[in-house]
Motif scaffolding. Structure first.
Motif, PDB file in Angstrom:
ATOM      1  N   GLY A 149       0.804  -1.215   0.000  1.00  0.00           N
ATOM      2  CA  GLY A 149       0.000   0.000   0.000  1.00  0.00           C
ATOM      3  C   GLY A 149       0.836   1.263   0.000  1.00  0.00           C
ATOM      4  N   GLN A 150       2.069   1.161  -0.442  1.00  0.00           N
ATOM      5  CA  GLN A 150       2.961   2.323  -0.484  1.00  0.00           C
ATOM      6  C   GLN A 150       3.326   2.642  -1.929  1.00  0.00           C
ATOM      7  OE1 GLN A 150       6.298   0.887   1.746  1.00  0.00           O
ATOM      8  NE2 GLN A 150       5.435   1.494   3.709  1.00  0.00           N
ATOM      9  N   ALA A 151       3.804   3.862  -2.132  1.00  0.00           N
ATOM     10  CA  ALA A 151       4.263   4.249  -3.460  1.00  0.00           C
ATOM     11  C   ALA A 151       5.657   4.859  -3.409  1.00  0.00           C
ATOM     12  CB  ALA A 151       3.298   5.249  -4.091  1.00  0.00           C
ATOM     13  N   ARG A 152       6.114   5.222  -2.215  1.00  0.00           N
ATOM     14  CA  ARG A 152       7.411   5.883  -2.064  1.00  0.00           C
ATOM     15  C   ARG A 152       8.264   5.151  -1.038  1.00  0.00           C
ATOM     16  NH1 ARG A 152       7.383  11.211  -4.174  1.00  0.00           N
ATOM     17  NH2 ARG A 152       5.353  11.703  -5.032  1.00  0.00           N
ATOM     18  N   VAL A 153       9.570   5.354  -1.145  1.00  0.00           N
ATOM     19  CA  VAL A 153      10.523   4.681  -0.259  1.00  0.00           C
ATOM     20  C   VAL A 153      11.368   5.735   0.442  1.00  0.00           C
ATOM     21  CG1 VAL A 153      12.499   3.106  -0.180  1.00  0.00           C
ATOM     22  CG2 VAL A 153      10.648   2.686  -1.778  1.00  0.00           C
ATOM     23  N   ASP A 154      11.562   5.568   1.745  1.00  0.00           N
ATOM     24  CA  ASP A 154      12.477   6.433   2.484  1.00  0.00           C
ATOM     25  C   ASP A 154      13.908   6.008   2.204  1.00  0.00           C
ATOM     26  OD1 ASP A 154      10.476   7.913   3.738  1.00  0.00           O
ATOM     27  OD2 ASP A 154      10.238   6.394   5.302  1.00  0.00           O
ATOM     28  N   GLY A 155      14.803   6.969   2.154  1.00  0.00           N
ATOM     29  CA  GLY A 155      16.214   6.662   2.017  1.00  0.00           C
ATOM     30  C   GLY A 155      16.771   6.740   0.600  1.00  0.00           C
ATOM     31  N   LEU A 156      15.912   6.887  -0.386  1.00  0.00           N
ATOM     32  CA  LEU A 156      16.423   7.025  -1.754  1.00  0.00           C
ATOM     33  C   LEU A 156      16.923   8.442  -2.002  1.00  0.00           C
ATOM     34  CD1 LEU A 156      13.869   4.939  -3.846  1.00  0.00           C
ATOM     35  CD2 LEU A 156      16.129   4.270  -3.055  1.00  0.00           C
ATOM     36  N   TYR A 157      16.210   9.417  -1.457  1.00  0.00           N
ATOM     37  CA  TYR A 157      16.652  10.809  -1.450  1.00  0.00           C
ATOM     38  C   TYR A 157      16.848  11.205   0.003  1.00  0.00           C
ATOM     39  CZ  TYR A 157      15.570  11.949  -6.336  1.00  0.00           C
ATOM     40  OH  TYR A 157      15.552  12.014  -7.700  1.00  0.00           O
ATOM     41  N   VAL A 158      17.782  12.068   0.272  1.00  0.00           N
ATOM     42  CA  VAL A 158      18.018  12.518   1.643  1.00  0.00           C
ATOM     43  C   VAL A 158      16.872  13.425   2.084  1.00  0.00           C
ATOM     44  CG1 VAL A 158      19.586  13.800   3.151  1.00  0.00           C
ATOM     45  CG2 VAL A 158      20.500  12.377   1.316  1.00  0.00           C
ATOM     46  N   GLY A 159      16.255  13.076   3.204  1.00  0.00           N
ATOM     47  CA  GLY A 159      15.245  13.934   3.792  1.00  0.00           C
ATOM     48  C   GLY A 159      13.826  13.766   3.299  1.00  0.00           C
ATOM     49  N   ARG A 160      13.611  12.978   2.250  1.00  0.00           N
ATOM     50  CA  ARG A 160      12.231  12.821   1.782  1.00  0.00           C
ATOM     51  C   ARG A 160      12.079  11.483   1.066  1.00  0.00           C
ATOM     52  NH1 ARG A 160      11.430  14.798  -3.852  1.00  0.00           N
ATOM     53  NH2 ARG A 160      13.466  15.427  -4.586  1.00  0.00           N
ATOM     54  N   PRO A 161      10.874  10.914   1.137  1.00  0.00           N
ATOM     55  CA  PRO A 161      10.634   9.663   0.404  1.00  0.00           C
ATOM     56  C   PRO A 161      10.560   9.926  -1.097  1.00  0.00           C
ATOM     57  CG  PRO A 161       8.665  10.345   1.597  1.00  0.00           C
ATOM     58  CD  PRO A 161       9.740  11.321   1.947  1.00  0.00           C
ATOM     59  N   ALA A 162      10.877   8.914  -1.883  1.00  0.00           N
ATOM     60  CA  ALA A 162      10.894   9.070  -3.339  1.00  0.00           C
ATOM     61  C   ALA A 162      10.255   7.859  -4.009  1.00  0.00           C
ATOM     62  CB  ALA A 162      12.328   9.221  -3.829  1.00  0.00           C
ATOM     63  N   VAL A 163       9.718   8.100  -5.197  1.00  0.00           N
ATOM     64  CA  VAL A 163       9.218   7.012  -6.041  1.00  0.00           C
ATOM     65  C   VAL A 163      10.449   6.270  -6.566  1.00  0.00           C
ATOM     66  CG1 VAL A 163       7.986   6.445  -8.161  1.00  0.00           C
ATOM     67  CG2 VAL A 163       7.162   8.292  -6.699  1.00  0.00           C
ATOM     68  N   PRO A 164      10.496   4.953  -6.384  1.00  0.00           N
ATOM     69  CA  PRO A 164      11.704   4.222  -6.790  1.00  0.00           C
ATOM     70  C   PRO A 164      11.830   4.106  -8.306  1.00  0.00           C
ATOM     71  CG  PRO A 164      10.047   2.701  -5.984  1.00  0.00           C
ATOM     72  CD  PRO A 164       9.509   4.082  -5.772  1.00  0.00           C
ATOM     73  N   THR A 165      12.910   4.613  -8.819  1.00  0.00           N
ATOM     74  CA  THR A 165      13.259   4.402 -10.223  1.00  0.00           C
ATOM     75  C   THR A 165      14.400   3.396 -10.256  1.00  0.00           C
ATOM     76  OG1 THR A 165      14.878   6.184 -10.240  1.00  0.00           O
ATOM     77  CG2 THR A 165      12.614   6.774 -10.833  1.00  0.00           C
ATOM     78  N   GLY A 166      14.664   2.850 -11.414  1.00  0.00           N
ATOM     79  CA  GLY A 166      15.756   1.890 -11.525  1.00  0.00           C
ATOM     80  C   GLY A 166      17.077   2.480 -11.071  1.00  0.00           C
ATOM     81  N   LYS A 167      17.355   3.723 -11.460  1.00  0.00           N
ATOM     82  CA  LYS A 167      18.602   4.383 -11.097  1.00  0.00           C
ATOM     83  C   LYS A 167      18.702   4.581  -9.588  1.00  0.00           C
ATOM     84  CE  LYS A 167      21.354   8.552 -11.901  1.00  0.00           C
ATOM     85  NZ  LYS A 167      22.044   8.349 -10.659  1.00  0.00           N
TER      86      LYS A 167
END
Length: 95
Positions: A67-85
């Motif tokens: 039930g999530q769409a974003r991951v913590d830790g991909l960008y510093v300080g905010r969750p991000a939508v996971p891309t391959g990169k």
């Protein structure tokens, strides 16, 4: 007779549209490689691109199951939508 011609033309429309889309600006042109080394390199690049897309797809499916769409830790300080990169960068940084 004219009704029969119109019906036949309308029945062909989807296949004509598919052909037109395939000939559009994003259509792939022929590529001629002269050496086996170049062919192997191209296949490697294509396989890496497909693997990156598969990783991104699998991560997004796993997040959707939670039930999530974003991951913590991909960008510093905010969750991000996971891309391959972003996923590959996170795996590289953690290893």
């Amino acid at each position: 007779m004219p009704n029969k011609c119109c019906a036949t033309t309308k029945a062909r429309k989807p296949s004509s549209a598919a052909i037109r889309r395939s000939k559009g600006p994003l259509a792939v042109t022929s590529l001629y490689l002269k050496s086996d080394r170049h062919i192997n390199a191209l296949i490697t690049v294509i396989c890496l691109a497909l693997l990156t897309c598969l990783i991104e797809h699998q991560v997004r499916l796993a997040l959707a199951a939670r039930g999530q769409a974003r991951v913590d830790g991909l960008y510093v300080g905010r969750p991000a939508v996971p891309t391959g990169k972003l996923v590959l960068d996170a795996l590289t940084a953690s290893g």
